[in-house]
Design an enzyme around this catalytic site. Structure first.
Site, PDB file in Angstrom:
ATOM      1  N   TRP A  56       7.297 -59.465  29.092  1.00 29.73           N
ATOM      2  CA  TRP A  56       8.425 -58.602  28.733  1.00 29.73           C
ATOM      3  C   TRP A  56       8.286 -58.027  27.331  1.00 29.73           C
ATOM      4  O   TRP A  56       8.697 -56.887  27.084  1.00 29.73           O
ATOM      5  CB  TRP A  56       9.766 -59.319  28.942  1.00 29.73           C
TER       6      TRP A  56
ATOM      7  N   ASP B 152      15.227 -59.633  22.519  1.00 27.95           N
ATOM      8  CA  ASP B 152      15.578 -59.533  23.938  1.00 27.95           C
ATOM      9  C   ASP B 152      15.828 -60.958  24.457  1.00 27.95           C
ATOM     10  O   ASP B 152      14.896 -61.698  24.724  1.00 27.95           O
ATOM     11  CB  ASP B 152      14.407 -58.870  24.682  1.00 27.95           C
TER      12      ASP B 152
ATOM     13  N   LYS C 180      20.861 -63.268  34.662  1.00 25.96           N
ATOM     14  CA  LYS C 180      20.254 -64.613  34.628  1.00 25.96           C
ATOM     15  C   LYS C 180      21.276 -65.662  34.212  1.00 25.96           C
ATOM     16  O   LYS C 180      21.506 -66.631  34.893  1.00 25.96           O
ATOM     17  CB  LYS C 180      19.062 -64.626  33.681  1.00 25.96           C
TER      18      LYS C 180
HETATM   19  N1  PMP Z   1      13.460 -58.847  29.457  1.00 25.75           N
HETATM   20  C1  PMP Z   1      13.361 -60.083  29.992  1.00 25.75           C
HETATM   21  C2  PMP Z   1      13.090 -61.235  29.089  1.00 25.75           C
HETATM   22  C3  PMP Z   1      13.533 -60.256  31.360  1.00 25.75           C
HETATM   23  O1  PMP Z   1      13.411 -61.480  31.897  1.00 25.75           O
HETATM   24  C4  PMP Z   1      13.808 -59.140  32.178  1.00 25.75           C
HETATM   25  C5  PMP Z   1      14.063 -59.265  33.666  1.00 25.75           C
HETATM   26  N2  PMP Z   1      13.435 -60.224  34.339  1.00 25.75           N
HETATM   27  C6  PMP Z   1      13.873 -57.891  31.572  1.00 25.75           C
HETATM   28  C7  PMP Z   1      13.707 -57.774  30.214  1.00 25.75           C
HETATM   29  C8  PMP Z   1      14.182 -56.656  32.397  1.00 25.75           C
HETATM   30  O2  PMP Z   1      15.485 -56.694  32.790  1.00 25.75           O
HETATM   31  P1  PMP Z   1      16.109 -55.565  33.764  1.00 25.75           P
HETATM   32  O3  PMP Z   1      15.360 -55.678  35.059  1.00 25.75           O
HETATM   33  O4  PMP Z   1      17.530 -55.938  33.883  1.00 25.75           O
HETATM   34  O5  PMP Z   1      15.889 -54.256  33.101  1.00 25.75           O
END
Ligand code: PMP
Length: 364
Positions: free
Chosen positions: A102, A173, A197
């Site tokens: 991520w 994030d 989550k």
């Molecule tokens: N950052 C992290 C740490 C994540 O775990 C996720 C989703 N698994 C995201 C960003 C992306 O999130 P979204 O799909 O809601 O855009």
């Protein structure tokens, strides 16, 4: 007693009591004879709900008044572009630490708007991955902010250190660890998280951001879409466009549930205990492996592999049969991933551990 335990990484399990309450009031919310999804976000009832969610978040995370809470849509991924578009002018740059999937996705997006300075603190020593302490990170002194992801949901690697810098804007994030452990919000310029989550259902992204990054901001780009403009979102009390009303409502119930439990101080102790039990099962075994140094192990996403990878599919099949759901690791790295957010009770962990021990005895 729960029949199954859901280890999904996200969208993830929600507290049973919350779902029950939502079920009860689904067609008649606040004695209005309609559901929360069927009324205008401009009604007093809904405005009070928003006010309450903000109040509960302030209480739970201990958010001082110089921070604004914004409710957005488009997931954490949308913030990967909204952040540089809001905070960097055409000539400026930012530091981005890369420790996993991520953080790297955020970097890829940032490259559309600036020439990010990449920090690579992820290292490997004696077969174990670890993350260098922040004091060793090679920052670019011209960067306007430092972006990182303290909990990599896919790899299960985490930066458990709090960022303690004077005069640096830290942006984190926290999608997979928000509300799971205590943080000192004053160390951050901004934190953000997708809801699905540890907060509520998908559709909502929560931003907690210092007001001075929003107001009188002459950095933002002229092509910045209004729906992503923090100043506009803030001026409209997160209702410039129609907010994700059901997701907000359910997230509000989760916050009340968490407060009743004893808040983040209480739940973080439970979360640490849950993670410790699982990691010690892995470490003691001759069958399962985790290659992350203790201090960088995630407390919410526990990832492990098999010394003999051929056992993986059987483990997944048998665990599902035993009421242990969605343990498959992300396709990028395989193995098993147990996501154990706030709503996962300790009984779920004990059941998983018993299953792991029995499986090991049988198939080693
Ligand atoms: N950052 C992290 C740490 C994540 O775990 C996720 C989703 N698994 C995201 C960003 C992306 O999130 P979204 O799909 O809601 O855009």
């Amino acid at each position: 007693m729960q029949k199954i335990f859901n280890f999904s990484p996200g969208p993830a399990l929600l507290p049973y009591e919350v779902l029950k309450k939502a079920q009860n009031e689904l067609i008649n919310w606040n004695n209005l004879n309609v559901s929360v999804m069927e009324i205008s976000h401009r009604t007093n009832h809904f405005m009070n709900l928003i006010k309450d969610i903000k109040k509960d978040l302030r209480e739970l995370i201990n958010i001082p008044l110089q921070y604004e809470i914004l409710f957005c849509q488009g997931g954490a991924r949308t913030q990967f572009s909204a952040i540089p578009m809001n905070l960097l002018d055409y000539t400026e740059t930012a530091d981005y630490a890369n420790i996993g999937h991520w953080s790297n996705e955020a970097i890829k997006e940032a490259k559309k708007y600036c020439n990010p300075h990449i920090i690579n603190p992820l290292k490997k020593k004696n077969g174990l991955y670890y993350i260098e302490k922040m004091k060793y990170w090679n920052f670019n002194h011209n960067s306007k902010y430092i972006h990182y992801c303290p909990n990599e949901t896919i790899e299960g690697i985490a930066i458990n250190e709090e960022p303690k810098f004077k005069n640096k804007t830290i942006i984190a994030d926290l999608s997979s660890v928000i509300l799971a452990k205590e943080i000192d919000i004053k160390n951050y310029g901004m934190i953000y998280a997708s809801a699905q989550k540890n907060i509520g259902p998908a559709g909502l992204t929560i931003l907690i951001i210092k007001k001075n990054l929003i107001l009188n901001n002459n950095k933002k780009r002229k092509e910045l879409p209004s729906v992503l403009d923090y100043e506009i979102i803030s001026k409209h009390n997160s209702m410039f466009n129609t907010p994700a009303t059901f997701s907000l409502y359910l997230s509000g119930l989760v916050l009340k549930w968490l407060k009743k439990k004893g808040g983040i101080k209480y739940i973080s102790k439970i979360n640490k205990k849950k993670a410790k039990l699982l990691y010690s099962t892995i470490d003691k075994s001759k069958f399962y492996i985790n290659k992350i140094k203790n201090s960088n192990r995630s407390i919410t996403n526990i990832v492990f592999h098999f010394k003999n990878p051929e056992k993986e599919n059987l483990f997944l099949k048998k665990s599902q049969e035993n009421g242990l759901y969605y343990l498959k690791g992300h396709k990028k790295i395989g193995g098993i991933r147990a996501s154990i957010y706030n709503a996962m009770p300790i009984e779920g962990i004990k059941k998983l551990i018993n299953f792991m021990n029995d499986f090991e005895k049988k198939y080693i």
